[in-house]
Enzyme design. Sequence first.
Site, mmCIF file in Angstrom:
data_model
loop_
_atom_site.group_PDB
_atom_site.id
_atom_site.type_symbol
_atom_site.label_atom_id
_atom_site.label_comp_id
_atom_site.label_asym_id
_atom_site.label_seq_id
_atom_site.Cartn_x
_atom_site.Cartn_y
_atom_site.Cartn_z
ATOM 1 N N ASP A 1 0.849 -1.185 0.000
ATOM 2 C CA ASP A 1 0.000 0.000 0.000
ATOM 3 C C ASP A 1 0.890 1.243 0.000
ATOM 4 O O ASP A 1 1.886 1.320 0.728
ATOM 5 C CB ASP A 1 -0.924 0.000 1.222
ATOM 6 C CG ASP A 1 -2.072 0.988 1.066
ATOM 7 O OD1 ASP A 1 -3.220 0.523 0.929
ATOM 8 O OD2 ASP A 1 -1.820 2.207 1.072
ATOM 9 N N ILE A 2 0.522 2.218 -0.800
ATOM 10 C CA ILE A 2 1.332 3.429 -0.946
ATOM 11 C C ILE A 2 1.277 4.302 0.317
ATOM 12 O O ILE A 2 2.159 5.129 0.547
ATOM 13 C CB ILE A 2 0.854 4.222 -2.191
ATOM 14 C CG1 ILE A 2 1.968 5.098 -2.733
ATOM 15 C CG2 ILE A 2 -0.399 5.013 -1.905
ATOM 16 C CD1 ILE A 2 1.676 5.685 -4.102
ATOM 17 N N ASN B 1 -12.948 -3.125 2.392
ATOM 18 C CA ASN B 1 -13.992 -2.112 2.531
ATOM 19 C C ASN B 1 -14.968 -2.279 1.382
ATOM 20 O O ASN B 1 -14.559 -2.467 0.226
ATOM 21 C CB ASN B 1 -13.376 -0.714 2.504
ATOM 22 C CG ASN B 1 -12.515 -0.440 3.723
ATOM 23 O OD1 ASN B 1 -12.882 -0.803 4.835
ATOM 24 N ND2 ASN B 1 -11.363 0.174 3.529
ATOM 25 N N VAL C 1 -11.059 2.938 -3.629
ATOM 26 C CA VAL C 1 -10.740 2.393 -4.952
ATOM 27 C C VAL C 1 -11.730 1.266 -5.238
ATOM 28 O O VAL C 1 -11.777 0.267 -4.504
ATOM 29 C CB VAL C 1 -9.285 1.863 -5.002
ATOM 30 C CG1 VAL C 1 -8.990 1.281 -6.383
ATOM 31 C CG2 VAL C 1 -8.294 2.977 -4.672
ATOM 32 N N HIS D 1 -10.250 -5.355 -3.264
ATOM 33 C CA HIS D 1 -8.913 -5.582 -2.701
ATOM 34 C C HIS D 1 -9.037 -5.977 -1.235
ATOM 35 O O HIS D 1 -9.898 -5.486 -0.517
ATOM 36 C CB HIS D 1 -8.017 -4.345 -2.839
ATOM 37 C CG HIS D 1 -8.630 -3.076 -2.352
ATOM 38 N ND1 HIS D 1 -9.564 -2.369 -3.088
ATOM 39 C CD2 HIS D 1 -8.451 -2.369 -1.198
ATOM 40 C CE1 HIS D 1 -9.927 -1.294 -2.411
ATOM 41 N NE2 HIS D 1 -9.280 -1.270 -1.250
ATOM 42 N N HIS E 1 -6.952 -5.752 2.226
ATOM 43 C CA HIS E 1 -5.818 -5.175 2.941
ATOM 44 C C HIS E 1 -5.279 -6.254 3.872
ATOM 45 O O HIS E 1 -6.044 -6.818 4.664
ATOM 46 C CB HIS E 1 -6.254 -3.998 3.824
ATOM 47 C CG HIS E 1 -6.816 -2.823 3.093
ATOM 48 N ND1 HIS E 1 -6.109 -1.653 2.882
ATOM 49 C CD2 HIS E 1 -8.037 -2.601 2.546
ATOM 50 C CE1 HIS E 1 -6.856 -0.776 2.247
ATOM 51 N NE2 HIS E 1 -8.037 -1.331 2.031
HETATM 52 P P1 AMP Z 1 -9.786 1.467 0.227
HETATM 53 O O1 AMP Z 1 -9.961 2.722 1.011
HETATM 54 O O2 AMP Z 1 -10.180 0.241 0.976
HETATM 55 O O3 AMP Z 1 -10.439 1.568 -1.141
HETATM 56 O O4 AMP Z 1 -8.217 1.298 0.011
HETATM 57 C C1 AMP Z 1 -7.521 1.802 -1.075
HETATM 58 C C2 AMP Z 1 -6.072 1.719 -0.726
HETATM 59 O O5 AMP Z 1 -5.320 1.870 -1.914
HETATM 60 C C3 AMP Z 1 -5.601 2.802 0.239
HETATM 61 O O6 AMP Z 1 -5.065 2.194 1.414
HETATM 62 C C4 AMP Z 1 -4.535 3.560 -0.568
HETATM 63 O O7 AMP Z 1 -3.451 3.976 0.222
HETATM 64 C C5 AMP Z 1 -4.130 2.522 -1.588
HETATM 65 N N1 AMP Z 1 -3.591 3.057 -2.839
HETATM 66 C C6 AMP Z 1 -4.123 4.017 -3.618
HETATM 67 N N2 AMP Z 1 -3.350 4.229 -4.714
HETATM 68 C C7 AMP Z 1 -2.305 3.368 -4.609
HETATM 69 C C8 AMP Z 1 -1.150 3.096 -5.403
HETATM 70 N N3 AMP Z 1 -0.911 3.753 -6.544
HETATM 71 N N4 AMP Z 1 -0.272 2.157 -4.976
HETATM 72 C C9 AMP Z 1 -0.498 1.489 -3.811
HETATM 73 N N5 AMP Z 1 -1.567 1.685 -3.033
HETATM 74 C C10 AMP Z 1 -2.455 2.620 -3.404
#
Ligand code: AMP
Length: 111
Positions: free
Chosen positions: A29-30, A85, A94, A98, A100
């Site tokens: 995760d970024i 989520n 997003v 996914h 986590h």
């Molecule tokens: P969610 O809030 O469950 O949709 O989680 C989306 C996750 O994607 C968040 O924890 C972000 O930090 C992560 N995220 C968004 N863009 C990127 C990226 N380019 N590379 C890695 N993680 C990302």
Amino acid sequence: MSTIFSKIIKGEIPSDKVFENERILAFKDINPVAPVHLLIIPKKEIPDLQSVSSEDLSLISEMVVVAQQLAKEFGVEDGYRLITNNGVPSGQQVFHLHFHLLGGRKLGALG
Ligand code: AMP
């Protein structure tokens, strides 16, 4: 609907990959909220858990097996959290399914 994760799958956006096969990708995760914070995603575009159909169930099972393997690889197999989520009220940002994988510190209560 294409998301930033589709671009990561296609290699259009870089990611710190920790696992990949024909069906699944996992990367760091970024914006990590724990020492280990990995994202495990299907390459198939599925917006969220609620959109998973019966034909996707073997894919979901495989994502769980990948999570188990990564938990071991990252040394958190004794204590980690696997969460997804679903929908805006849950905090989903997003809209590509996914999991986590969080670990490496004491995790607080859910809520
Ligand atoms: P969610 O809030 O469950 O949709 O989680 C989306 C996750 O994607 C968040 O924890 C972000 O930090 C992560 N995220 C968004 N863009 C990127 C990226 N380019 N590379 C890695 N993680 C990302």
